[in-house]
Design an enzyme around this catalytic site. Sequence first.
Site, PDB file in Angstrom:
ATOM      1  CG  HIS A 177      -2.047  -1.007   1.060  1.00  0.00           C
ATOM      2  ND1 HIS A 177      -2.541  -1.749   2.100  1.00  0.00           N
ATOM      3  CD2 HIS A 177      -2.749  -1.378  -0.049  1.00  0.00           C
ATOM      4  CE1 HIS A 177      -3.512  -2.535   1.643  1.00  0.00           C
ATOM      5  NE2 HIS A 177      -3.654  -2.335   0.346  1.00  0.00           N
ATOM      6  CB  ALA A 178       1.022   3.982  -2.475  1.00  0.00           C
ATOM      7  NE  ARG A 179      -3.968   4.816   2.772  1.00  0.00           N
ATOM      8  CZ  ARG A 179      -5.276   4.990   2.619  1.00  0.00           C
ATOM      9  NH1 ARG A 179      -5.724   6.072   2.016  1.00  0.00           N
ATOM     10  NH2 ARG A 179      -6.131   4.094   3.052  1.00  0.00           N
ATOM     11  CD  GLU A 180      -0.621   0.516   4.414  1.00  0.00           C
ATOM     12  OE1 GLU A 180       0.084  -0.499   4.408  1.00  0.00           O
ATOM     13  OE2 GLU A 180      -1.859   0.490   4.286  1.00  0.00           O
ATOM     14  NE  ARG A 208      -9.320  -5.457   0.597  1.00  0.00           N
ATOM     15  CZ  ARG A 208      -8.396  -5.172   1.517  1.00  0.00           C
ATOM     16  NH1 ARG A 208      -7.189  -5.709   1.443  1.00  0.00           N
ATOM     17  NH2 ARG A 208      -8.679  -4.366   2.520  1.00  0.00           N
ATOM     18  CG  HIS A 240       0.075  -3.989   5.027  1.00  0.00           C
ATOM     19  ND1 HIS A 240      -0.676  -3.563   3.964  1.00  0.00           N
ATOM     20  CD2 HIS A 240       0.553  -5.216   4.684  1.00  0.00           C
ATOM     21  CE1 HIS A 240      -0.667  -4.494   3.016  1.00  0.00           C
ATOM     22  NE2 HIS A 240       0.076  -5.509   3.430  1.00  0.00           N
ATOM     23  CB  SER A 241       1.596   1.443   8.702  1.00  0.00           C
ATOM     24  OG  SER A 241       1.323   2.436   7.737  1.00  0.00           O
ATOM     25  CE1 TYR A 259     -10.703  -4.399   5.785  1.00  0.00           C
ATOM     26  CE2 TYR A 259     -10.131  -3.340   7.853  1.00  0.00           C
ATOM     27  CZ  TYR A 259      -9.900  -3.537   6.507  1.00  0.00           C
ATOM     28  OH  TYR A 259      -8.861  -2.888   5.892  1.00  0.00           O
ATOM     29  CD  GLU A 315      -2.310  -3.126   9.144  1.00  0.00           C
ATOM     30  OE1 GLU A 315      -1.710  -2.067   8.864  1.00  0.00           O
ATOM     31  OE2 GLU A 315      -3.096  -3.694   8.356  1.00  0.00           O
TER      32      GLU A 315
HETATM   33 ZN    ZN Z   1      -1.824  -1.766   4.031  1.00  0.00          ZN
END
Ligand code: ZN
Length: 468
Positions: free
Chosen positions: A208-211, A286, A338-339, A390, A413
């Site tokens: 994920h780019a923003r993490e 995903r 991730h974060s 989730y 995370e």
């Molecule tokens: Zn992520």
Amino acid sequence: MCLDTTVTTSGEDKLLDFTVKHSYLRNMLRPLILALTVILGKTQDRISYDNHYLVNLKVANERDIDEFNRVLAKEQAHCQSLQVDLSEGSHDFLCQHHEERNGLVHELHQSQIPFEVESQSMRELLLSEKQPESRNAIPISSKFNYNKYPRFQEIVNHLNTIEKENPGVVRNERVGATHENRSLILTTIGNSPMGQDTRAVWIDAGIHAREWISPITALFLIDRIAEEFRKEPYQQDQRIVGVDWYFMPISNPDGYEYSHETDRMWRKNRAPPPKGESCYGVDLNRNWDVIGFGIGASNDACKDNFKGTKANSEPEVRAASKKLLSVKKNVRVALSLHSAGQYWLTSWGYKTQLPVDNDKMVSLGKKAADAIFRTSGRRYKVGSAGALLYPAGGASDDFAKARALIPYAATIELPGSHGKRRFVLPASQIRSVGEEMFAAMGVVAEVARNHPLGDDPSLMEEAKRNNG
Ligand SMILES: [Zn+2]
């Protein structure tokens, strides 16, 4: 192999990066590249979050979300969710017009939805992200600057340096290319002390780019693990040097660069819009071709959790999954960084039901979380992703478990600002996150080293349980 070390300074060089090495080809493509640069330059203005602020809602049910939307409409406030799920729990929203927030706050009080407004504006938070470490720096022999979030090319350059400084132990390999032709890099560390039977650990980061804390933590771990191999044998941590390590330290370079250049809150890759659509990007966590694909994901190309037009459609996912399958016999633990939020999330991610070997995976998570706590004082929650957060399918951890039949899979995370589920973390904390993860890697390596080789039998047991 040594990766191209060209330092990019402009959009033009960025497009040439890794792909066009011959000058005649470069000259032939130059007019096209310049035209593309002009087009991109016109449409890719940086999104400013200067006048934004964060609102955190404690959502008990769907009515709370409806009520929040009603308040937003009444106040003509514009807020975007920072989470892709809309289940119960804690939700962060990024709202515009910091100076007009009093009206919204008043209305939220009236509506009785529990909420909290971040006292720092987004501008202040983003400035804090640049804040370097001042004192008590943790020593690491690397000369790399762990006081700021690096750009993609800086990461590549440093991977090349580590490879050169650790001949025979660290190897970089280009295992694919992105939509914008950036390299997808696999870094292998180790000297296979048990030959073909050497156990291994897989770590992917930056899906994920923003993490931003994720790729830099992977780079720190590569640096730190390589350092362990350089020590005299009697000084080495035998757990760390007893296994091989596979890293994909930056699994979404296009998205990562876009989050630096244009939109700090960008999550997906930069896949061109599907036919008839106008929005870019697929959620790379995903898109993996595994049971549960599509769960907790969107069919809408404009959504942050767009799963793609089909499983495995994205070059980043194809490259990583192909490589993981090729080394699955040895990989005993697969981790995805991730974060944010300080969680150690075990499979399954796609459903709330626990796997038959849940205790085994949670036990590793708890030992790792203890090692983290002893190192940094941070606490990580441990549990299955589907149950703790989730359900979301098509993620790398479920692929590792259900398709590659790797015994242990987890998504980690890493911390966010104030420990919350936010992606902005001051650069001053990069080293401490790296050190706490290195402590966890000792535990991970020990479990990997002692686990039998071969496909994990737990999936067969699970099939029997479900049929019986
Ligand atoms: Zn992520």
